[in-house]
Design a protein around this motif. Structure first.
Motif, PDB file in Angstrom:
ATOM      1  N   LEU A 161      19.830  40.146  41.073  1.00 38.09           N
ATOM      2  CA  LEU A 161      19.399  40.824  42.301  1.00 38.09           C
ATOM      3  C   LEU A 161      20.194  42.097  42.552  1.00 38.09           C
ATOM      4  CD1 LEU A 161      18.934  37.915  44.903  1.00 38.09           C
ATOM      5  CD2 LEU A 161      17.144  39.226  43.758  1.00 38.09           C
ATOM      6  N   SER A 162      21.512  42.013  42.367  1.00 39.76           N
ATOM      7  CA  SER A 162      22.368  43.149  42.718  1.00 39.76           C
ATOM      8  C   SER A 162      22.433  44.213  41.627  1.00 39.76           C
ATOM      9  CB  SER A 162      23.785  42.662  43.047  1.00 39.76           C
ATOM     10  OG  SER A 162      24.385  42.048  41.911  1.00 39.76           O
ATOM     11  N   GLN A 163      22.352  43.796  40.355  1.00 35.76           N
ATOM     12  CA  GLN A 163      22.415  44.735  39.226  1.00 35.76           C
ATOM     13  C   GLN A 163      21.381  44.347  38.157  1.00 35.76           C
ATOM     14  OE1 GLN A 163      24.140  47.463  38.990  1.00 35.76           O
ATOM     15  NE2 GLN A 163      25.481  47.276  40.752  1.00 35.76           N
ATOM     16  N   PRO A 164      20.097  44.426  38.495  1.00 33.14           N
ATOM     17  CA  PRO A 164      19.072  43.996  37.533  1.00 33.14           C
ATOM     18  C   PRO A 164      19.049  44.843  36.263  1.00 33.14           C
ATOM     19  CG  PRO A 164      18.050  45.083  39.420  1.00 33.14           C
ATOM     20  CD  PRO A 164      19.481  44.869  39.774  1.00 33.14           C
ATOM     21  N   GLY A 165      19.396  46.127  36.386  1.00 35.92           N
ATOM     22  CA  GLY A 165      19.410  46.998  35.206  1.00 35.92           C
ATOM     23  C   GLY A 165      20.449  46.551  34.194  1.00 35.92           C
ATOM     24  N   GLU A 166      21.667  46.329  34.669  1.00 33.98           N
ATOM     25  CA  GLU A 166      22.729  45.871  33.767  1.00 33.98           C
ATOM     26  C   GLU A 166      22.389  44.506  33.178  1.00 33.98           C
ATOM     27  OE1 GLU A 166      27.535  44.915  33.613  1.00 33.98           O
ATOM     28  OE2 GLU A 166      26.478  44.807  35.539  1.00 33.98           O
ATOM     29  N   THR A 167      21.876  43.615  34.023  1.00 34.75           N
ATOM     30  CA  THR A 167      21.525  42.271  33.566  1.00 34.75           C
ATOM     31  C   THR A 167      20.480  42.325  32.457  1.00 34.75           C
ATOM     32  OG1 THR A 167      21.973  41.440  35.805  1.00 34.75           O
ATOM     33  CG2 THR A 167      20.748  39.992  34.322  1.00 34.75           C
ATOM     34  N   SER A 168      19.429  43.094  32.686  1.00 29.40           N
ATOM     35  CA  SER A 168      18.354  43.220  31.684  1.00 29.40           C
ATOM     36  C   SER A 168      18.868  43.847  30.396  1.00 29.40           C
ATOM     37  CB  SER A 168      17.198  44.053  32.246  1.00 29.40           C
ATOM     38  OG  SER A 168      16.626  43.450  33.372  1.00 29.40           O
ATOM     39  N   PHE A 224      12.431  31.883  32.520  1.00 25.71           N
ATOM     40  CA  PHE A 224      13.458  32.216  33.510  1.00 25.71           C
ATOM     41  C   PHE A 224      13.589  31.046  34.484  1.00 25.71           C
ATOM     42  CE2 PHE A 224      12.211  36.546  32.215  1.00 25.71           C
ATOM     43  CZ  PHE A 224      13.459  37.125  32.020  1.00 25.71           C
ATOM     44  N   ALA A 225      14.800  30.520  34.636  1.00 24.56           N
ATOM     45  CA  ALA A 225      15.043  29.346  35.480  1.00 24.56           C
ATOM     46  C   ALA A 225      16.024  29.705  36.594  1.00 24.56           C
ATOM     47  CB  ALA A 225      15.588  28.192  34.641  1.00 24.56           C
ATOM     48  N   HIS A 226      15.587  29.523  37.833  1.00 22.15           N
ATOM     49  CA  HIS A 226      16.392  29.915  38.999  1.00 22.15           C
ATOM     50  C   HIS A 226      17.508  28.911  39.286  1.00 22.15           C
ATOM     51  CE1 HIS A 226      14.765  26.867  41.792  1.00 22.15           C
ATOM     52  NE2 HIS A 226      13.597  27.045  41.194  1.00 22.15           N
ATOM     53  N   VAL A 279      11.845  29.153  22.305  1.00 27.64           N
ATOM     54  CA  VAL A 279      11.914  29.876  23.568  1.00 27.64           C
ATOM     55  C   VAL A 279      13.286  30.513  23.762  1.00 27.64           C
ATOM     56  CG1 VAL A 279      12.116  29.417  26.065  1.00 27.64           C
ATOM     57  CG2 VAL A 279      10.148  28.565  24.783  1.00 27.64           C
ATOM     58  N   ILE A 280      13.303  31.662  24.439  1.00 27.27           N
ATOM     59  CA  ILE A 280      14.543  32.229  24.979  1.00 27.27           C
ATOM     60  C   ILE A 280      14.636  31.721  26.418  1.00 27.27           C
ATOM     61  CG2 ILE A 280      15.777  34.334  25.619  1.00 27.27           C
ATOM     62  CD1 ILE A 280      13.831  35.670  23.410  1.00 27.27           C
ATOM     63  N   PHE A 281      15.643  30.922  26.688  1.00 29.79           N
ATOM     64  CA  PHE A 281      15.798  30.326  28.014  1.00 29.79           C
ATOM     65  C   PHE A 281      16.881  31.082  28.772  1.00 29.79           C
ATOM     66  CE2 PHE A 281      17.667  27.444  31.098  1.00 29.79           C
ATOM     67  CZ  PHE A 281      16.578  26.803  31.658  1.00 29.79           C
ATOM     68  N   VAL A 282      16.519  31.677  29.909  1.00 31.56           N
ATOM     69  CA  VAL A 282      17.474  32.408  30.743  1.00 31.56           C
ATOM     70  C   VAL A 282      17.686  31.598  32.016  1.00 31.56           C
ATOM     71  CG1 VAL A 282      17.996  34.564  31.941  1.00 31.56           C
ATOM     72  CG2 VAL A 282      16.680  34.610  29.809  1.00 31.56           C
ATOM     73  N   MET A 292      13.354  35.217  42.606  1.00 28.03           N
ATOM     74  CA  MET A 292      14.644  35.865  42.356  1.00 28.03           C
ATOM     75  C   MET A 292      14.646  36.682  41.059  1.00 28.03           C
ATOM     76  SD  MET A 292      17.004  35.210  44.668  1.00 28.03           S
ATOM     77  CE  MET A 292      16.981  34.293  46.199  1.00 28.03           C
ATOM     78  N   TRP A 293      13.658  36.459  40.194  1.00 26.76           N
ATOM     79  CA  TRP A 293      13.605  37.170  38.914  1.00 26.76           C
ATOM     80  C   TRP A 293      12.733  38.425  38.966  1.00 26.76           C
ATOM     81  CZ3 TRP A 293      17.256  35.642  35.840  1.00 26.76           C
ATOM     82  CH2 TRP A 293      17.674  34.313  35.843  1.00 26.76           C
ATOM     83  N   ARG A 294      12.262  38.796  40.139  1.00 25.04           N
ATOM     84  CA  ARG A 294      11.241  39.855  40.210  1.00 25.04           C
ATOM     85  C   ARG A 294      11.733  41.228  39.739  1.00 25.04           C
ATOM     86  NH1 ARG A 294      13.214  38.985  45.251  1.00 25.04           N
ATOM     87  NH2 ARG A 294      13.692  40.779  46.593  1.00 25.04           N
ATOM     88  N   TYR A 295      13.060  41.458  39.799  1.00 25.53           N
ATOM     89  CA  TYR A 295      13.587  42.746  39.319  1.00 25.53           C
ATOM     90  C   TYR A 295      13.844  42.736  37.814  1.00 25.53           C
ATOM     91  CZ  TYR A 295      14.522  43.477  44.309  1.00 25.53           C
ATOM     92  OH  TYR A 295      14.403  43.592  45.672  1.00 25.53           O
ATOM     93  N   ILE A 296      13.861  41.544  37.217  1.00 24.18           N
ATOM     94  CA  ILE A 296      14.154  41.404  35.791  1.00 24.18           C
ATOM     95  C   ILE A 296      12.876  41.385  34.959  1.00 24.18           C
ATOM     96  CG2 ILE A 296      15.216  39.888  34.057  1.00 24.18           C
ATOM     97  CD1 ILE A 296      17.293  41.118  35.866  1.00 24.18           C
ATOM     98  N   VAL A 297      11.865  40.713  35.474  1.00 24.31           N
ATOM     99  CA  VAL A 297      10.612  40.512  34.723  1.00 24.31           C
ATOM    100  C   VAL A 297      10.007  41.808  34.187  1.00 24.31           C
ATOM    101  CG1 VAL A 297       8.203  39.771  34.966  1.00 24.31           C
ATOM    102  CG2 VAL A 297      10.050  38.297  35.773  1.00 24.31           C
ATOM    103  N   PRO A 298       9.954  42.901  34.979  1.00 27.08           N
ATOM    104  CA  PRO A 298       9.322  44.127  34.452  1.00 27.08           C
ATOM    105  C   PRO A 298       9.967  44.666  33.179  1.00 27.08           C
ATOM    106  CG  PRO A 298       9.561  44.269  36.839  1.00 27.08           C
ATOM    107  CD  PRO A 298      10.324  43.046  36.404  1.00 27.08           C
ATOM    108  N   SER A 299      11.237  44.367  32.958  1.00 23.90           N
ATOM    109  CA  SER A 299      11.933  44.857  31.764  1.00 23.90           C
ATOM    110  C   SER A 299      11.507  44.119  30.497  1.00 23.90           C
ATOM    111  CB  SER A 299      13.449  44.711  31.933  1.00 23.90           C
ATOM    112  OG  SER A 299      13.917  45.496  33.002  1.00 23.90           O
ATOM    113  N   PHE A 300      10.872  42.966  30.649  1.00 26.27           N
ATOM    114  CA  PHE A 300      10.542  42.132  29.483  1.00 26.27           C
ATOM    115  C   PHE A 300       9.050  41.876  29.305  1.00 26.27           C
ATOM    116  CE2 PHE A 300      14.901  41.169  30.647  1.00 26.27           C
ATOM    117  CZ  PHE A 300      15.543  41.189  29.409  1.00 26.27           C
TER     118      PHE A 300
END
Length: 268
Positions: free
Chosen positions: A251-258, A23-25, A90-93, A33-41
């Motif tokens: 940040l605003s829609q981590p569920g949709e993003t993930s 994950f690259a900011h 790698v999967i690069f986001v 900034m990725w803290r809401y996304i990481v738990p999904s993966f």
């Protein structure tokens, strides 16, 4: 002098999956900034987080204004991290400018990459009319850079609500403004200049890694015309329109993003 890449870029490795997601900011941000996304993966992948030099908890002593006067300097750091961790496929986001940084890195060393996910990407922010609409006139960027130089705190409080675009969630705007303000003003200004005056359009033809373009709604930084242009000129790309508004859907829609990233990874 041997540089400890993992210390320089404050690299964190989480999870233990057989495949790695990096994950690259984006500009003005850091790995938090990725803290809401990481738990999904994290249950299914190894996760790599890092800060660009001059951002977050990176080692600012390694900042080199000549090296980082071009996005290729940042792309080299991405490749350094992958080499140091002996990563492959790698999967690069990448968020925002990191989309292009990741693409440039993949052109140089495609063996490191299996897929790229671009979140709010733009190959060029400045208009090149009538051929290309990037969303900004050069004078807009010049004004932004002047504001950063004259009143860095004022610049942060001006820009944060415009790019976050979620007025009903003031806490997100405040977080972004605080993150902007925590940067070194001189480094932030150079990164802004390098980002907003970059032009990666000619590089698109050399990119070969399958790519998902996540296009945010009502994005003041990367409008829909930019997403369409990128999709047209980037082979092996898929364009996905998001419901999320603004430039920071992680940040605003981590569920949709993930969910959209997972759908893409499961589709091949």
């Amino acid at each position: 002098m041997t540089v400890d890449i993992l210390v320089r870029n404050n690299v964190k490795v989480l999870g233990s999956g057989s495949q790695t997601i990096v994950f690259a900011h984006g500009f003005g941000c850091d790995q938090d900034m990725w803290r809401y996304i990481v738990p999904s993966f994290i249950d299914n992948y190894q996760i790599v987080l890092f800060d660009y030099v001059g951002s977050g908890e990176s080692q600012i002593k390694y900042y080199d204004s000549e090296k980082y006067s071009d996005l290729q300097g940042y792309a080299q750091d991405v490749l350094d991290i992958m080499e140091a961790l002996e990563l492959r496929n790698v999967i690069f986001v990448g968020h925002s400018v990191s989309s292009m940084i990741g693409m440039l890195a993949s052109i140089r060393n495609p063996q490191y990459f299996e897929r790229i996910v671009m979140l709010g990407p733009s190959p060029r922010y400045v208009n090149d009319l009538p051929y290309y609409y990037g969303g900004f006139d050069k004078s807009d960027i010049d004004e932004l850079l002047d504001m950063m130089q004259m009143n860095f705190i004022g610049w942060a409080s001006y820009l944060a609500p415009i790019v976050m675009q979620n007025p009903e969630r003031q806490e997100l705007t405040e977080e972004l403004e605080k993150t902007f303000c925590s940067r070194d003003p001189h480094i932030a200004r150079q990164f802004a200049e390098v980002t907003f005056f970059s032009d990666c359009r000619v590089d698109l033809q050399h990119a070969s890694i399958p790519t998902l373009i996540l296009q945010c709604s009502d994005d003041s930084i990367a409008p829909i015309e930019v997403g369409n242009y990128l999709h047209t000129h980037l082979k092996n790309s898929r364009l996905q329109q998001m419901r999320a508004k603004g430039h920071y859907p992680h940040l605003s829609q981590p569920g949709e993003t993930s969910d959209l990233i997972k759908e893409y990874l499961a589709s091949v």
